[in-house]
Design a protein around this motif. Structure first.
Motif, short mmCIF file in Angstrom:
data_model
loop_
_atom_site.label_atom_id
_atom_site.label_comp_id
_atom_site.label_asym_id
_atom_site.label_seq_id
_atom_site.Cartn_x
_atom_site.Cartn_y
_atom_site.Cartn_z
N SER A 170 0.83 -1.20 0.00
CA SER A 170 0.00 0.00 0.00
C SER A 170 0.87 1.25 0.00
CB SER A 170 -0.91 0.00 1.22
OG SER A 170 -0.16 0.29 2.37
N VAL A 171 0.26 2.38 -0.38
CA VAL A 171 0.99 3.65 -0.37
C VAL A 171 1.50 3.95 1.02
CG1 VAL A 171 0.87 5.85 -1.55
CG2 VAL A 171 -1.14 4.40 -1.51
N VAL A 172 0.67 3.65 2.03
CA VAL A 172 1.07 3.94 3.40
C VAL A 172 2.33 3.16 3.74
CG1 VAL A 172 0.33 3.92 5.80
CG2 VAL A 172 -1.35 4.28 4.01
N VAL A 173 2.36 1.89 3.35
CA VAL A 173 3.53 1.07 3.63
C VAL A 173 4.75 1.61 2.88
CG1 VAL A 173 4.55 -1.19 3.16
CG2 VAL A 173 2.34 -1.03 4.28
N ILE A 174 4.57 1.99 1.64
CA ILE A 174 5.70 2.50 0.85
C ILE A 174 6.29 3.75 1.51
CG2 ILE A 174 6.38 3.51 -1.36
CD1 ILE A 174 5.83 0.60 -1.68
N VAL A 175 5.41 4.67 1.90
CA VAL A 175 5.92 5.89 2.54
C VAL A 175 6.55 5.55 3.88
CG1 VAL A 175 5.31 8.18 3.38
CG2 VAL A 175 4.27 7.32 1.29
N HIS A 202 -8.97 -3.05 -1.85
CA HIS A 202 -9.59 -2.72 -0.55
C HIS A 202 -8.56 -2.79 0.56
CE1 HIS A 202 -13.78 -2.27 -1.57
NE2 HIS A 202 -13.73 -3.34 -2.34
N TRP A 203 -7.73 -3.83 0.51
CA TRP A 203 -6.76 -4.01 1.59
C TRP A 203 -5.83 -2.80 1.68
CZ3 TRP A 203 -6.69 -7.87 5.14
CH2 TRP A 203 -5.60 -7.86 6.01
N ASN A 204 -5.43 -2.28 0.53
CA ASN A 204 -4.43 -1.22 0.52
C ASN A 204 -4.99 0.20 0.55
OD1 ASN A 204 -2.25 -2.91 0.54
ND2 ASN A 204 -2.05 -2.99 -1.68
N SER A 205 -6.29 0.36 0.40
CA SER A 205 -6.79 1.73 0.24
C SER A 205 -6.86 2.45 1.58
CB SER A 205 -8.17 1.71 -0.41
OG SER A 205 -9.15 1.48 0.56
N PHE A 206 -6.53 3.71 1.56
CA PHE A 206 -6.63 4.48 2.80
C PHE A 206 -7.34 5.80 2.59
CE2 PHE A 206 -4.03 8.32 3.24
CZ PHE A 206 -3.41 8.35 1.99
N ARG A 224 -1.02 4.43 9.20
CA ARG A 224 -0.59 5.80 8.94
C ARG A 224 -0.30 6.52 10.26
NH1 ARG A 224 -3.90 10.26 8.86
NH2 ARG A 224 -3.02 12.13 7.91
N GLU A 225 -1.17 6.31 11.22
CA GLU A 225 -0.95 6.95 12.52
C GLU A 225 0.36 6.51 13.13
OE1 GLU A 225 -4.16 6.41 15.21
OE2 GLU A 225 -5.10 8.27 14.54
N ILE A 226 0.60 5.19 13.09
CA ILE A 226 1.79 4.67 13.73
C ILE A 226 3.05 5.11 12.98
CG2 ILE A 226 3.07 2.55 14.25
CD1 ILE A 226 0.35 1.24 14.80
N LEU A 227 2.99 5.05 11.65
CA LEU A 227 4.19 5.32 10.87
C LEU A 227 4.49 6.80 10.72
CD1 LEU A 227 3.81 2.70 8.02
CD2 LEU A 227 5.44 2.67 9.89
N MET A 228 3.45 7.60 10.53
CA MET A 228 3.72 8.99 10.20
C MET A 228 3.41 9.98 11.30
SD MET A 228 2.62 8.22 6.50
CE MET A 228 3.36 6.64 6.31
N ILE A 229 2.35 9.74 12.02
CA ILE A 229 1.98 10.73 13.03
C ILE A 229 2.79 10.54 14.31
CG2 ILE A 229 0.09 11.68 14.40
CD1 ILE A 229 -1.73 10.93 12.03
N SER A 230 2.96 9.27 14.71
CA SER A 230 3.71 9.03 15.95
C SER A 230 5.17 9.43 15.78
CB SER A 230 3.64 7.55 16.34
OG SER A 230 4.50 6.78 15.56
N GLN A 231 5.59 9.55 14.51
CA GLN A 231 6.96 9.97 14.24
C GLN A 231 7.25 11.31 14.90
OE1 GLN A 231 7.60 10.78 10.13
NE2 GLN A 231 9.77 10.32 10.21
N SER A 232 6.34 12.27 14.65
CA SER A 232 6.56 13.59 15.24
C SER A 232 6.42 13.52 16.76
CB SER A 232 5.57 14.60 14.64
OG SER A 232 4.27 14.08 14.71
#
Lengths: 320, 297
Positions: free
Chosen positions: A140-145, B212-216, B236-244
């Motif tokens: 997924s895009v999220v995983v890639i980023v 469906h599995w990959n869509s956000f 997304r929360e874990i990877l990108m938001i918790s980063q900050s």
């Protein structure tokens, strides 16, 4: 003689059956076909043509109390406001440049990969090459980023470790406006080259082997054979994919850009579609951003029509 | 083709072969290395990952990160939601796509040209994000699972691929014969067309389910309630938001950063696992789907 007799008999029987079914019977048969289409067509009208009705708010001052139909007309005010805004140039430049660079740099890569696959002598190795390059496509895009951010991390990522090993200073890739486009495009290539090469590989396998033989007889080296036989053989496919790509020129990779965006790289990551999302959905300026979205779609449509027309004239291949 | 053609003369392109093989190996390394790094880091001692000691193989092998995920309720909720969205969504997708593709594949359907234009046009022009959002909102779907299932019920590209398959791979004579035996169109579709189309149906199920599995993004704009979040949004929360959040806490507790950092790698693996495990088995079908799609109908 016998065969043709049997054929005519069969035809007659068929015609008879059809006629005896009659007009009404045939209509009844098709009536259930329309019944099948009922739900899908209703869905298309609602979810694809419905928003076109809502698009009128681009020319209105949308007021939730009055609804879409009842809001006041304001003509081209929103468009004017957008063109005169200080961020217009930045948004347009970022949108155009990211897509133009993608087209120039990323578009040829799957073609080159397909040529490599085609030229490998070991069949099993070329299968491996294909299967491995497909893998990232399914992430997924999220995983890639996510992978990008850990891989390029200034403290722990291997890229910066390598830079440090050579005595350089670690670079904060993900928070740098200067690096944004490079990272965006190269990770797109990384993710999609294998998948996009499938069509070219299929097209290459359809090239007539006699052409290669003939070229070889004429003393053409393998590189020349690629240039004069392989590539011309897949030009129609290349043109079709190019047209389709240009048709989506203005909105490639919107979700990924949104995920990669942060305050520090905004200068080069702020594109029209992400602006529409943040200003429209998050800040609720529906009319204004609907107008900007319309502007974006119109550019896409214009480009598609122009390129299709150009391709039909010069390469004799087109979508329609 | 060229492989056979060039198999005989030895002098012809030895150097060329070497270059091609080296390029192929390079491509494989470039594609695989980031993936191997993430897998290795997920099994490594977080302190060693943070210290940049992990290059290729795990250092200080541990399941710690995975154990932490096991105790993370959000991830499980996301997983459960995504499985539901993927299953229900794909079900709706398949019904709608078949119901549209079959009648449109029939050469004897009056008005089919017009309907195809109506459908194909939507590939090149849409109302855009805002009008679509307002529509979904007006339909009362915002913050419900419907918003993730209904607005994307048909992917036009898939519909066209399926229609092409019905048209080219199932002999028209067969359908005519069935008609003559008094078979209704519904029965024809159910007991002749669909059983004969298993390959394309399998491909479509895969395309839709992975989608469906990959869509956000739809979840990002339509879903507010955390209990409805699909896996990708949690991710997304874990990877990108918790980063900050982790950066802010730099002065604070070191363990917390360590944990947040190490969980990232494991979470990437856990969320991609179902698709990647399936991948070797279904890979051929995916390729087939692209091939069928590239044959213009």
């Amino acid at each position: 003689m016998e065969i043709s007799q049997a054929e005519t008999a069969e035809e007659a029987a068929r015609g008879l059956a059809r006629r005896s079914g009659g007009m009404l019977g045939r209509m009844a048969k098709r009536f259930d076909l329309y019944l099948m289409l009922l739900l899908p067509i209703a869905w298309y009208l609602l979810f694809h043509y419905g928003p076109l009705y809502g698009l009128q708010i681009a020319f209105k001052d949308f007021n939730p109390g009055k609804g879409i139909g009842g809001s006041e007309w304001v003509g081209f005010d929103h468009f004017q406001r957008f063109f005169e805004s200080y961020y217009f140039e930045r948004l347009l430049w970022n949108t155009l440049s990211i897509n133009l660079f993608s087209l120039l740099i990323a578009f040829p890569v799957p073609i080159i990969l397909a040529l490599i696959v085609n030229e490998l002598r070991s069949k099993s190795f070329s299968k491996w090459l294909q299967n491995i390059t497909f893998i990232p496509h399914f992430m997924s895009v999220v995983v890639i980023v996510g992978i990008l951010s850990v891989f390029l991390s200034p403290n722990t990522g291997p890229v910066n470790k390598l830079i440090e090993a050579f005595g350089g200073e670690p670079i904060r890739f993900m928070e740098s406006a200067g690096w944004f486009k490079t990272i965006f495009i190269s990770s797109n290539i990384w993710q999609n080259m294998g998948w996009q090469s499938i069509i070219y590989i299929a097209a290459l396998s359809g090239v007539n082997p006699q052409l290669y033989e003939a070229a070889k007889m004429d003393g053409a080296s393998r590189l020349r054979r690629i240039w004069h036989v392989s590539l011309p053989g897949i030009v129609p496919v290349i043109v079709i994919l190019l047209i389709l790509d240009i048709g989506h020129f203005m909105d490639v990779g919107f979700e990924k850009i949104l995920l990669m965006q942060n305050n520090l790289n905004l200068e080069s990551s702020d594109v029209i579609s992400t602006f529409v999302y943040t200003t429209g959905i998050l800040n609720g300026e529906y009319s204004y951003t609907a107008a900007i979205g319309l502007f974006n779609s119109l550019i896409n449509l214009t480009l598609l029509l122009l390129v299709n027309r150009f391709a039909r004239r010069t390469a004799e291949t087109s979508l329609w | 083709m060229s492989k056979q053609a060039t198999a005989k003369p030895v002098s012809d392109g030895r150097a060329f072969d070497i270059v091609v093989n080296v390029l192929a190996v390079l491509v494989i390394l470039v594609v695989l290395y980031p993936l191997i790094f993430v897998v290795s880091a997920s099994f490594s001692d977080p302190a060693k990952v943070l210290g940049g000691e992990v290059w290729l193989l795990p250092k200080g092998f541990t399941f710690e990160a995975y154990e932490n995920i096991l105790h993370n309720g959000k991830i499980w909720t996301g997983y459960r939601n995504t499985i539901f969205y993927a299953a229900a969504g794909t079900f709706i997708n398949m019904i709608m796509t078949v119901l549209a593709a079959y009648p449109l594949s029939r050469p004897d359907l009056p008005g089919r040209k017009f309907l195809m234009v109506l459908i194909t046009l939507t590939m090149f022009f849409s109302g855009g994000l805002i009008p679509t959002y307002m529509l979904v909102k007006n339909l009362g779907m915002v913050d419900t699972a419907w918003a993730l299932l209904v607005p994307g019920a048909i992917a036009t590209y898939n519909l066209i691929v399926m229609r092409t398959y019905f048209q080219n791979s199932i002999p028209w004579e067969l359908q005519e014969a069935a008609h003559m035996d008094g078979c209704s169109n519904w029965r024809l579709l159910w007991s002749i067309i669909l059983p004969l189309s298993k390959p394309i149906l399998a491909v479509m199920v895969l395309f839709y389910a992975v989608g469906h599995w990959n869509s956000f993004f739809n979840a990002l704009i339509y879903i507010r309630q955390e209990s409805l979040y699909p896996l990708q949004l949690v991710l997304r929360e874990i990877l990108m938001i918790s980063q900050s959040a982790a950066v802010d806490a730099t002065v604070g507790i070191e363990d917390k950063i360590l944990l947040a950092e190490s969980i990232k790698y494991a979470v990437i693996i856990v969320s991609s696992l179902p698709v990647l495990v399936m991948y070797p088995f279904v890979q051929r079908h995916f390729v087939k789907g692209v091939m069928i799609g590239s044959v213009k109908g």
